[in-house]
Design a protein around this motif. Structure first.
Motif, PDB file in Angstrom:
ATOM      1  N   SER A  42       0.702  -1.207   0.068  1.00 44.07           N
ATOM      2  CA  SER A  42      -0.134   0.001  -0.018  1.00 44.07           C
ATOM      3  C   SER A  42       0.910   1.117  -0.130  1.00 44.07           C
ATOM      4  CB  SER A  42      -0.730   0.139   1.271  1.00 44.07           C
ATOM      5  OG  SER A  42      -2.007  -0.932   1.275  1.00 44.07           O
ATOM      6  N   THR A  43       2.082   1.294   0.696  1.00 46.40           N
ATOM      7  CA  THR A  43       2.719   2.352   0.865  1.00 46.40           C
ATOM      8  C   THR A  43       3.480   2.564  -0.498  1.00 46.40           C
ATOM      9  OG1 THR A  43       3.230   2.218   3.145  1.00 46.40           O
ATOM     10  CG2 THR A  43       4.769   3.427   2.019  1.00 46.40           C
ATOM     11  N   VAL A  44       4.059   1.601  -1.218  1.00 46.51           N
ATOM     12  CA  VAL A  44       4.501   1.759  -2.597  1.00 46.51           C
ATOM     13  C   VAL A  44       3.474   2.118  -3.427  1.00 46.51           C
ATOM     14  CG1 VAL A  44       5.554   0.401  -4.356  1.00 46.51           C
ATOM     15  CG2 VAL A  44       6.297  -0.034  -2.231  1.00 46.51           C
ATOM     16  N   PHE A  45       2.409   1.568  -3.316  1.00 47.11           N
ATOM     17  CA  PHE A  45       1.374   2.088  -4.610  1.00 47.11           C
ATOM     18  C   PHE A  45       1.066   3.748  -4.273  1.00 47.11           C
ATOM     19  CE2 PHE A  45      -3.121   3.142  -5.373  1.00 47.11           C
ATOM     20  CZ  PHE A  45      -3.318   2.476  -6.621  1.00 47.11           C
ATOM     21  N   TRP A  46       0.805   4.211  -3.227  1.00 44.43           N
ATOM     22  CA  TRP A  46       0.460   5.644  -2.902  1.00 44.43           C
ATOM     23  C   TRP A  46       1.707   6.385  -3.333  1.00 44.43           C
ATOM     24  CZ3 TRP A  46      -4.255   6.277  -3.335  1.00 44.43           C
ATOM     25  CH2 TRP A  46      -5.257   5.538  -2.815  1.00 44.43           C
ATOM     26  N   LEU A  47       2.895   5.852  -2.913  1.00 45.42           N
ATOM     27  CA  LEU A  47       3.929   6.718  -3.264  1.00 45.42           C
ATOM     28  C   LEU A  47       4.292   6.755  -4.786  1.00 45.42           C
ATOM     29  CD1 LEU A  47       6.804   8.179  -2.250  1.00 45.42           C
ATOM     30  CD2 LEU A  47       7.673   5.894  -2.220  1.00 45.42           C
ATOM     31  N   THR A  48       4.005   5.833  -5.526  1.00 40.97           N
ATOM     32  CA  THR A  48       4.466   5.744  -6.922  1.00 40.97           C
ATOM     33  C   THR A  48       3.407   6.347  -7.665  1.00 40.97           C
ATOM     34  OG1 THR A  48       3.380   3.516  -7.151  1.00 40.97           O
ATOM     35  CG2 THR A  48       5.813   3.710  -7.094  1.00 40.97           C
ATOM     36  N   ALA A  49       2.137   6.429  -7.080  1.00 42.37           N
ATOM     37  CA  ALA A  49       0.939   7.117  -7.653  1.00 42.37           C
ATOM     38  C   ALA A  49       1.305   8.567  -7.591  1.00 42.37           C
ATOM     39  CB  ALA A  49      -0.542   6.956  -7.040  1.00 42.37           C
ATOM     40  N   GLY A  50       1.559   9.250  -6.446  1.00 45.94           N
ATOM     41  CA  GLY A  50       2.148  10.535  -6.041  1.00 45.94           C
ATOM     42  C   GLY A  50       3.025  10.764  -7.353  1.00 45.94           C
ATOM     43  N   ILE A  51       4.138  10.029  -7.428  1.00 47.45           N
ATOM     44  CA  ILE A  51       5.269  10.507  -8.221  1.00 47.45           C
ATOM     45  C   ILE A  51       4.849  10.444  -9.864  1.00 47.45           C
ATOM     46  CG2 ILE A  51       7.574   9.717  -9.293  1.00 47.45           C
ATOM     47  CD1 ILE A  51       7.964   8.196  -6.588  1.00 47.45           C
ATOM     48  N   GLY A  52       4.022   9.572 -10.343  1.00 52.19           N
ATOM     49  CA  GLY A  52       3.441   9.314 -11.514  1.00 52.19           C
ATOM     50  C   GLY A  52       2.455  10.769 -11.951  1.00 52.19           C
ATOM     51  N   ALA A  53       1.733  11.099 -10.671  1.00 54.86           N
ATOM     52  CA  ALA A  53       0.919  12.356 -11.108  1.00 54.86           C
ATOM     53  C   ALA A  53       1.704  13.629 -11.165  1.00 54.86           C
ATOM     54  CB  ALA A  53      -0.324  12.384  -9.802  1.00 54.86           C
ATOM     55  N   ALA A  54       2.913  13.724 -10.314  1.00 59.04           N
ATOM     56  CA  ALA A  54       3.665  14.885 -10.121  1.00 59.04           C
ATOM     57  C   ALA A  54       4.350  14.993 -11.542  1.00 59.04           C
ATOM     58  CB  ALA A  54       4.436  14.811  -9.085  1.00 59.04           C
ATOM     59  N   LEU A  55       4.704  13.835 -12.014  1.00 60.82           N
ATOM     60  CA  LEU A  55       5.562  13.758 -13.144  1.00 60.82           C
ATOM     61  C   LEU A  55       4.697  14.089 -14.487  1.00 60.82           C
ATOM     62  CD1 LEU A  55       7.963  10.738 -12.970  1.00 60.82           C
ATOM     63  CD2 LEU A  55       8.618  13.210 -12.923  1.00 60.82           C
ATOM     64  N   ALA A  56       3.331  13.747 -14.340  1.00 65.27           N
ATOM     65  CA  ALA A  56       2.448  14.286 -15.574  1.00 65.27           C
ATOM     66  C   ALA A  56       2.206  15.902 -15.449  1.00 65.27           C
ATOM     67  CB  ALA A  56       1.205  13.401 -15.315  1.00 65.27           C
ATOM     68  N   ILE A  57       2.048  16.438 -14.359  1.00 70.06           N
ATOM     69  CA  ILE A  57       1.899  17.747 -14.273  1.00 70.06           C
ATOM     70  C   ILE A  57       3.206  18.576 -14.793  1.00 70.06           C
ATOM     71  CG2 ILE A  57       1.496  19.748 -12.715  1.00 70.06           C
ATOM     72  CD1 ILE A  57      -0.283  17.561 -11.078  1.00 70.06           C
ATOM     73  N   ALA A  58       4.594  17.904 -14.374  1.00 69.32           N
ATOM     74  CA  ALA A  58       5.581  18.490 -14.379  1.00 69.32           C
ATOM     75  C   ALA A  58       5.827  18.632 -16.264  1.00 69.32           C
ATOM     76  CB  ALA A  58       6.508  18.217 -13.970  1.00 69.32           C
ATOM     77  N   SER A  59       5.550  17.540 -16.949  1.00 68.26           N
ATOM     78  CA  SER A  59       5.524  17.306 -18.313  1.00 68.26           C
ATOM     79  C   SER A  59       4.657  18.526 -18.994  1.00 68.26           C
ATOM     80  CB  SER A  59       5.235  16.146 -18.869  1.00 68.26           C
ATOM     81  OG  SER A  59       6.098  15.107 -17.997  1.00 68.26           O
ATOM     82  N   CYS A  60       3.425  18.605 -18.333  1.00 70.36           N
ATOM     83  CA  CYS A  60       2.459  19.665 -19.168  1.00 70.36           C
ATOM     84  C   CYS A  60       3.206  21.091 -19.057  1.00 70.36           C
ATOM     85  CB  CYS A  60       1.293  19.331 -18.596  1.00 70.36           C
ATOM     86  SG  CYS A  60       0.382  17.940 -18.847  1.00 70.36           S
ATOM     87  N   LEU A  61       3.825  21.303 -17.622  1.00 70.29           N
ATOM     88  CA  LEU A  61       4.343  22.429 -17.683  1.00 70.29           C
ATOM     89  C   LEU A  61       5.648  22.978 -18.396  1.00 70.29           C
ATOM     90  CD1 LEU A  61       3.824  23.017 -13.715  1.00 70.29           C
ATOM     91  CD2 LEU A  61       2.518  24.105 -15.275  1.00 70.29           C
TER      92      LEU A  61
END
Length: 495
Positions: free
Chosen positions: A96-115
């Motif tokens: 569960s910890t790994v899931f939420w950690l990697t979900a957060g990393i993926g979302a942050a990277l998606a936003i950063a790519s758009c910017l």
């Protein structure tokens, strides 16, 4: 020499023993190999249609956008998918910890790519590039969400799950691309293909992975995996640079049309890699990790030699064949508009083979837990690739392809030397694994040249069919002389 003798005795004992039953990992690897054959056959069938409908310039534009997404995608799971795959077990709190950690990393990277997309488009003077990058950015979140399921599937050796996911996602992506291209979407057809492919893959591995995900979070449970994950990410990033930054350099120096030729040739040169080494990488990783955890260093060395020999044996005729028939096959299959990619493909085939050798050795190092070794060698490979392509780009595509092959060949030799020291084996033990494939590829080249002289003047399909048939028969005939050694390699993994 003592360890080599031990390997020989081990192989001799196994030769007279009953063949072991195939376990789930073995059956899964076989299923993944079969799925790869079907998947790549489908991709190869679709590729000429898309190539004719989309054209080199549109294809080159997407090839310029993809490296940015792929670069961020390397970071999306934090290297924790493979880290979980090496664990003997993983409790629900850790998953569960790994899931939420990697979900957060993926979302942050998606936003950063758009910017970052707009400045990237300005720097590269491609006004359509930002929208393409933004449209592809959800892939980053989807990759982060698959990390835990992927880790569980690898740890349990259920590679058949990956096989099913590959088939479904490829079918969905191909259908989306064909429908979009038929409607004149151009570059957006390839964007649609990627989005459908990743959505299907995410849904499949999530349902079949069976990971225990809940509202749990304890960072301390994942801290021990981060060191391995960080080194793994560094190595994968460097490998990414080696395999993708060349496209940015070629596109920036020579333009999107020349990049389209280069990207198409590179994609075709990667087909043998995707066909053979995907299942082989997973199986080597799992087998080496298991023997390393058991402390059996002799078995790890034997697996390293066997994996390299099996991989080279399967890959050598494919890459050699690409180099031999590219001049006939590219205009015939893709159309005359793509004739400029033929010579580039001939020269890139060698680079593809040596990239695969490096990847096989990197997978062995990862299975041994030597992510630091993989990181250092990946950095050398990435730096070499950037340097040779940057220097050669001003002289044209042929210079880029030839220089890349020479550079990657030199790095693979260095990698072999470093692995021999890590395994405490003579470098000749690893290099000797390539003797059979090298002999077979040489005989195959001579035979194809002879057939070409005989059928000269016939139609291109006849020349192509004759070259493929004779080349395959000659390689198989040479391989027959090494069959006992190859069977011994298969037994090493079977145990």
């Amino acid at each position: 020499m003592t360890q080599l003798a031990a390997f020989g005795r081990r192989a001799d004992r196994s030769a007279g023993a009953p063949a072991p039953r195939l376990d789930r990992a073995s059956l899964g690897a076989m299923a993944l190999t079969g799925a790869s054959v079907i998947r790549l056959s489908l991709q190869f069938a679709v590729l000429p249609i898309l190539a004719r409908w989309i054209g080199p310039s549109e294809y080159g534009l997407v090839a310029m956008a993809m490296p940015f997404i792929l670069l961020a995608n390397v970071l999306a799971d934090g290297g924790l998918g493979f880290a979980l795959g090496r664990q003997r077990d993983a409790n629900p709190e850790l998953e569960s910890t790994v899931f939420w950690l990697t979900a957060g990393i993926g979302a942050a990277l998606a936003i950063a790519s758009c910017l970052a997309a707009v400045p990237m488009g300005l720097i590269l003077r491609q006004p359509r590039l930002p929208m393409l990058i933004a449209a592809l950015s959800p892939i980053l979140l989807m990759n982060g969400l698959t990390a835990v399921s992927n880790g569980r599937i690898i740890r349990e050796g259920r590679f058949g799950v990956f096989a099913g996911g590959d088939l479904l996602s490829t079918l969905g992506g191909a259908a989306a691309a064909l429908v979009a291209a038929s409607q004149g979407w151009g570059a957006w057809s390839l964007v649609a293909q990627q989005l459908v492919l990743w959505s299907t893959k995410l849904a499949w591995v999530t349902i079949r992975g069976g990971a225990a995900i809940g509202m749990r979070w304890r960072f301390g449970s994942v801290r021990g995996l981060l060191g391995f994950g960080a080194s793994a990410i560094g190595a994968i990033l460097a490998d990414f640079v080696a395999r993708n930054v060349d496209s940015l350099i070629v596109g920036g120096v020579l333009g999107t049309t020349q990049l389209g030729y280069y990207a198409m040739a590179y994609q075709i040169a990667r087909i043998p890699d995707m066909l053979i080494t995907g299942p082989l990488y997973l199986y080597i990783f799992k087998a080496v990790a298991r023997r390393t955890n058991e402390g059996d260093s002799a078995a790890v060395g034997a697996l390293a030699i066997s994996g390299l020999r099996l991989g080279a044996t399967a890959l050598a005729p494919l890459f050699c064949g690409l180099a031999l028939v590219a001049g006939l096959a590219v205009p015939l299959v893709l159309g005359e508009r793509w004739a400029g990619a033929a010579t580039v493909l001939q020269l890139l085939a060698g680079a593809g083979f040596f990239f695969c050798l490096c990847s096989i050795m990197a997978t062995t190092a990862m299975g041994m837990g030597r992510s630091g070794l993989q990181l250092s060698m990946s950095l050398i490979l990435g730096a070499t690739t950037v340097a040779v392509v940057a220097v050669a780009a001003r002289f044209g595509l042929r210079a880029v392809a030839a220089s890349l092959t020479c550079g990657v060949a030199a790095v693979s030799g260095l990698y072999m030397f470093r692995m021999s020291r890590e395994l405490r084996l003579p470098v000749a033990a690893l290099a000797g694994a390539l003797s059979g494939p090298a002999l077979g590829a040489g005989a195959m080249s001579v035979a194809v040249w002879g057939v070409g002289r005989l059928v000269q003047g016939h139609s291109a399909p006849v020349q192509l069919a004759g070259a493929v048939a004779v080349g395959a028969l000659v390689y198989i005939a040479i391989l027959a002389g090494f069959r006992e050694r190859l069977l011994g390699d298969a037994r090493n993994f079977g145990r």
